[in-house]
Design a protein around this motif. Structure first.
Motif, mmCIF file in Angstrom:
data_model
loop_
_atom_site.group_PDB
_atom_site.id
_atom_site.type_symbol
_atom_site.label_atom_id
_atom_site.label_comp_id
_atom_site.label_asym_id
_atom_site.label_seq_id
_atom_site.Cartn_x
_atom_site.Cartn_y
_atom_site.Cartn_z
ATOM 1 N N TRP A 110 -1.689 -0.953 11.403
ATOM 2 C CA TRP A 110 -2.715 -0.213 10.259
ATOM 3 C C TRP A 110 -2.376 1.131 10.106
ATOM 4 O O TRP A 110 -2.598 1.665 9.389
ATOM 5 C CB TRP A 110 -4.217 -0.446 10.767
ATOM 6 N N THR A 131 -6.022 -4.980 2.192
ATOM 7 C CA THR A 131 -7.311 -5.401 2.991
ATOM 8 C C THR A 131 -8.146 -6.573 2.763
ATOM 9 O O THR A 131 -8.651 -7.508 3.445
ATOM 10 C CB THR A 131 -7.977 -4.491 3.267
ATOM 11 N N TYR A 147 -10.017 0.364 8.127
ATOM 12 C CA TYR A 147 -8.750 0.855 7.765
ATOM 13 C C TYR A 147 -9.771 0.884 5.762
ATOM 14 O O TYR A 147 -9.208 1.699 5.048
ATOM 15 C CB TYR A 147 -7.359 0.048 7.116
#
Lengths: 445, 198
Positions: A110, A131, A147
């Motif tokens: 990530w 995502t 993230y």
């Protein structure tokens, strides 16, 4: 043989990449269990906007991508090739996509994506879609949520986002949270993400109607808790929503009652009227109480001499009590309907804790280390703060424990404990113990 | 979570049970799993109905799922598959209700020969949608506590329902009604369930 396998894996990676180019339309990814590859067919499935990968190829694809990522693109090689060329980055993105879809719990990968975003090699909106896809398979993936937060944070910071675009962005976020919470019970991460989002909005936005949002979110969470009775994560969110409602403006309060389709004052009054202590001669009936002003009602429930010179906000206090009693009634219904759920009782503790804190606050007290002590008002007597706070005398605590509000609560709790005990719900006993020994009502219950 | 996945009306014949009508709500499963899940639910409903005596009720727990079954004295059977939090009482009241309606609509002499395509009983999907929220549905229908005296036998796993020497794995392996795909799905599900999940 090995070469053949590599060629196949390369093809799979390319196929996945091709499907991912239409990422905005995709809404789910999954691994489809297929034991053996007995048909000579591509294991990449793309049906009705869902991306699937047959399970027999996972091991090979994952090993291949992961080792290439680690060998060629890991931190070691950073010194040699500081800059990632465009060709390189395309390859890197392809590998990252496949690896993270299969195993999203690798933070280093990530982080590679974060670098690519900073280098403007990846688009933030596309990343949000990605995502989402990851979360469709692993709804409890904290890395993906983290993230997402990072992406949103950088979108907010940059001047890039248009003011009215924020609404769309938020709705999308709520949808993702809903999906993740729905897919996996007790999803701490998705509810936590939602809380983060609301808190973030408070800081970022200047022209977003937060009060309306609080009302909407409360309503949604209330619906959610009545269908997920053993999921404390969503109860926790509901508690967060209740606290948000404490300070909303008049108009929003009206719209709250409208959305819930309930007269909150009437609900409160009904509970009060049916639980008034018998020995005290209170003549007010339910109909009378509805007509009381906020100030009169509070004075009836908990009359206290002014502790300090600050004005008591009767309207606000009334509302807080109303919403908490509303939550309490809902909790009653849930406990009676879905029996034996610990979560429901824990939620009840929260509600009672809040009501009691409001009451103590009103009397200018707080509970510290199990003892009631006087709370000094920070606004009116600044100089007295340094003095040691005196222990509260017997007289004072008696006054609290004899107040109408307190007696109503105790009688109400006794009823529900009694009723649940008949059902054989042993959490009722625990609840009684909690009130007696944690809340310190041992002498008065 | 409180959720109903499937409602089904079956007929318990001498050797095997047949599905007369069924409704499923599989939105919460991923797209690629849905067909397998549905096949599997049908399979398990049949298996359990075949192993339930006439005029009795059973609740079978398996993993996070709960299967409620009621076989009437006239061999008409109802199945409700939900998650564990779904209140048993509501589930069994609902089964009784839709079986009564079914019996009123479809004449009993048709039951042994009928199958899903020949039976006209369109209300199951409506019930499935309505009873997703048992609290509201229950309040609406006002059928509190009017369950008959038939005792509900509670089983903690599907193993308890199977006859001696029978194993679910073998039954799945032998079954003709499950596709290769669903069998593979069953194996994977078994594997993933065995490790701990937070």
């Amino acid at each position: 043989m090995e070469e053949d396998k590599f060629a196949l894996v390369e093809k799979i990676i390319k196929d996945v990449h091709k499907v991912l180019s239409k990422i905005a339309e995709l809404y789910a990814f999954d691994v489809v269990p297929v034991d053996i590859n007995f048909q000579n067919k591509s294991p990449v499935l793309h049906l009705e906007n869902c991306l699937g990968l047959e399970s027999w190829c996972i091991k090979h694809v994952y090993m291949y991508c992961y080792s290439e990522l680690m060998d060629k693109y890991s931190i070691k090689s950073k010194r040699k090739t500081r800059k990632i060329s465009t060709i390189d980055s395309d390859r890197l993105i392809m590998l990252l996509n496949v690896t993270l879809l299969l195993n999203p719990e690798i933070n280093s990968l990530w982080n590679r994506r974060r670098e690519l975003v900073l280098g403007l090699l990846l688009d933030k909106t596309v990343e949000l879609h990605f995502t989402r896809l990851v979360l469709s398979r692993k709804p409890k993936c904290n890395e993906a949520f983290a993230y997402r937060r990072w992406l949103l944070e950088s979108i907010f910071e940059g001047e890039g986002y248009i003011r009215n675009g924020i609404e769309h962005l938020m709705n999308e976020e709520f949808v993702v949270c809903d999906l993740a919470s729905d897919k996996s019970p007790n999803n701490y991460h998705s509810w936590n993400h939602r809380i983060w989002l609301l808190n973030k909005l408070r800081i970022v936005s200047t022209n977003y109607d937060l009060n309306a949002l609080y009302v909407k979110e409360y309503h949604a969470s209330e619906k959610w808790i009545s269908k997920h009775v053993s999921d404390f994560s969503c109860f926790h969110y509901n508690q967060f929503c209740i606290k948000n409602l404490y300070n909303i403006c008049n108009d929003s309060w009206k719209s709250l009652e409208k959305t819930l389709n309930i007269d909150l004052r009437k609900t409160l009054v009904r509970v009060l009227a049916s639980n008034f202590p018998k020995d005290v001669t209170i003549q007010a009936s339910e109909a009378d109480l509805v007509g009381y002003s906020d100030e009169n009602l509070i004075n009836l429930l908990a009359y206290s001499n002014k502790v300090c010179n600050c004005n008591v906000d009767y309207v606000q206090m009334c509302r807080r009590i109303e919403i908490l009693f509303h939550a309490l009634i809902l909790n009653n219904e849930l406990i009676k309907f879905y029996k034996y759920h610990e979560t429901l009782w824990y939620h009840r503790r929260f509600i009672l804790h809040e009501i009691i804190t409001i009451m103590y606050d009103h009397f200018g007290l707080k509970r510290d280390n199990g003892v009631l002590i006087k709370k000094n008002c920070k606004i009116c007597n600044v100089d007295e703060i340094r003095q040691k706070q005196p222990k509260i005398g017997r007289y004072d605590s008696n006054r609290i424990f004899s107040s109408v509000l307190f007696n109503v609560i105790i009688s109400h709790e006794r009823n529900i404990i009694e009723e649940s005990r008949k059902d054989g719900d042993h959490y009722a006993d625990r609840h009684e113990k909690y009130l007696k020994f944690v809340k310190g009502f041992n002498n008065v219950m | 979570m409180v959720r109903v996945y499937a409602l089904a009306v079956l007929y318990k014949g001498v050797n095997s049970a047949t599905v007369l009508k069924a409704a499923y709500d599989l939105q919460s499963f991923s797209f690629f799993q849905r067909s397998s899940v549905q096949e599997f639910m049908t399979f398990i409903s049949k298996t359990v109905v075949e192993r339930t005596q006439s005029a009795s009720r059973q609740s079978v727990k398996e993993g996070e799922y709960m299967l409620q079954v009621y076989v009437r004295a006239d061999n008409l059977a109802g199945v409700l598959i939900s998650d564990q939090e779904y209140p048993n009482r509501v589930a069994h009241t609902l089964i009784t209700k839709f079986l009564d309606e079914f019996a009123a609509k479809v004449p009993p002499n048709n039951w042994p020969t009928a199958n899903e395509s020949t039976v006209d009983f369109p209300v199951l999907p409506q019930y499935l949608a309505k009873y997703q929220n048992p609290k509201e549905a229950d309040a609406l229908t006002k059928i509190q506590n009017d369950l008959d005296e038939t005792k509900i036998i509670l089983h903690d796993t599907i193993k308890a329902v199977l006859e001696r020497g029978e194993k679910l794995d073998d039954l799945v392996e032998k079954s003709d009604s499950l596709t290769m795909h669903s069998k593979a799905f069953y194996k994977t599900a078994r594997k993933t369930n065995s490790c701990c999940n937070f």
